[in-house]
Design an enzyme around this catalytic site. Structure first.
Site, mmCIF file in Angstrom:
data_model
loop_
_atom_site.group_PDB
_atom_site.id
_atom_site.type_symbol
_atom_site.label_atom_id
_atom_site.label_comp_id
_atom_site.label_asym_id
_atom_site.label_seq_id
_atom_site.Cartn_x
_atom_site.Cartn_y
_atom_site.Cartn_z
ATOM 1 N N SER A 198 40.306 25.782 6.826
ATOM 2 C CA SER A 198 41.173 26.194 5.802
ATOM 3 C C SER A 198 40.450 27.180 4.614
ATOM 4 O O SER A 198 40.192 28.154 5.177
ATOM 5 C CB SER A 198 41.550 24.796 5.091
ATOM 6 O OG SER A 198 42.579 25.148 4.106
ATOM 7 N N HIS A 252 45.278 23.165 11.081
ATOM 8 C CA HIS A 252 45.656 22.104 10.018
ATOM 9 C C HIS A 252 46.615 20.998 10.894
ATOM 10 O O HIS A 252 46.949 20.117 10.011
ATOM 11 C CB HIS A 252 46.599 22.746 9.060
ATOM 12 C CG HIS A 252 45.808 23.608 8.119
ATOM 13 N ND1 HIS A 252 45.175 24.776 8.118
ATOM 14 C CD2 HIS A 252 45.347 23.047 6.950
ATOM 15 C CE1 HIS A 252 44.628 25.045 7.020
ATOM 16 N NE2 HIS A 252 44.931 24.041 6.180
ATOM 17 N N GLU A 254 44.709 31.006 12.338
ATOM 18 C CA GLU A 254 45.605 29.741 12.140
ATOM 19 C C GLU A 254 46.277 29.625 10.913
ATOM 20 O O GLU A 254 45.716 30.378 9.974
ATOM 21 C CB GLU A 254 44.838 28.338 12.448
ATOM 22 C CG GLU A 254 43.832 28.103 11.368
ATOM 23 C CD GLU A 254 44.158 27.278 10.101
ATOM 24 O OE1 GLU A 254 44.953 26.806 10.107
ATOM 25 O OE2 GLU A 254 43.474 27.558 9.079
#
Length: 294
Positions: free
Chosen positions: A102, A265, A196
């Site tokens: 992230s 995620h 992503e």
């Protein structure tokens, strides 16, 4: 990567961690035979981050450079790593493993330029015990121990259907786009780029990809690997799917694009190494278990 009883420092250079999740993660990692120490300011809060930029940077520099620390594991993502980047040394840091995903993409973007090894895109410490699946836990444990791991499965999505080789870079799409125009911008030359995302609707996904394309961040890439795009669905009643948007945004690159990688995620967040050579194709994303072993 780590010897038994190695010491892992937990830091929060971005969002405010859930302390219960961190505690569960610490217990799990300690059960694997490692020692875990928490950064001094881990429980601090400032607006939406885990303390001011100053204290978060202080903790991060301690974890990256202090004697007796063998690895660094980020507690959570969110936003805030970018605040710390200007204070990171451009040389002199050792290759101790750093683990996260992230917002950790920003930290990896800086470290891959200054030290370029043992950067593991994998689950956050606060999620490892309670919010990811067994496959995720087994893979990161094996990687830290230096054991072999399987390729991350992929399927052809767009462009030439061929295998490519190169450095593996990338991470969160939004973070990578936000780094465009900075000293830590993505350098995709000769690289496989993993992307992503989470909670970005399709038009924003398109905008982020266009930011990378138009800024030149994707120039020279050899292939694109798409991980999970969680909660990135179009609005109800839309006559298109996210896959339509991704295909139209990426096909003009003329690169092999492979999708379906279980990384990002989702509850299955399979770890891979940033800056390490790999290959991408019908067998999935493969990286050597040790330098020169592929």
């Amino acid at each position: 990567m780590l010897k038994p009883h190695a010491t892992i420092a937990v830091v929060a250079p971005a969002g405010i961690p859930q302390l219960a999740g961190v505690a569960a993660g610490v217990r799990l990692v300690e059960s694997w035979g490692y020692e875990v120490v928490l950064a001094p300011n881990l429980e601090k809060q400032h607006h939406f981050t885990a303390g001011t930029a100053e204290v978060r940077t202080q903790d991060l520099l301690w974890a990256l450079s202090a004697d007796g620390i063998d690895a660094v594991w980020l507690a959570r993502g969110g936003y805030g790593c970018m605040h710390c980047l200007p204070s990171l040394p451009s040389e002199g840091l050792d290759g101790r493993p750093v683990i996260g995903c992230s917002d950790a993409t920003a930290l990896f973007a800086a470290l891959v330029k200054s030290r370029g090894e043992n950067l593991v895109h994998g689950p956050m410490l606060e999620t490892i015990a309670t919010k990811v699946d067994d496959a995720t836990r087994a893979r990161i444990r094996a990687m830290l121990a230096g054991d072999a791991v399987a390729p991350i499965a992929a399927q052809h999505f767009a462009g030439p259907k061929e295998e490519v080789r190169g450095r593996v870079v990338g991470g969160n799409l939004c973070v990578l786009a936000s780094l465009a125009g900075t000293p830590w911008a993505l350098d995709a030359r000769g690289a496989i780029v993993v992307l992503e995302e989470v909670t970005e609707v399709p038009y924003r996904v398109d905008r982020l990809i266009m930011q990378l394309r138009l800024s030149g961040a994707l120039d020279g890439a050899v292939g694109i690997a798409l991980g999970d795009f969680v909660k990135c669905d179009p609005p109800e009643g839309a006559r298109y799917e996210l896959t339509d948007v991704l295909r139209e945004a990426l096909e003009p690159l003329g690169l092999p694009v492979w999708s379906g990688l279980k990384t990002g995620h989702g509850t299955c967040n399979l770890a891979w190494r940033i800056g390490t050579d790999g290959k991408l194709g019908a067998a999935g994303l493969t990286q050597p278990d040790a330098p020169g072993s592929m």
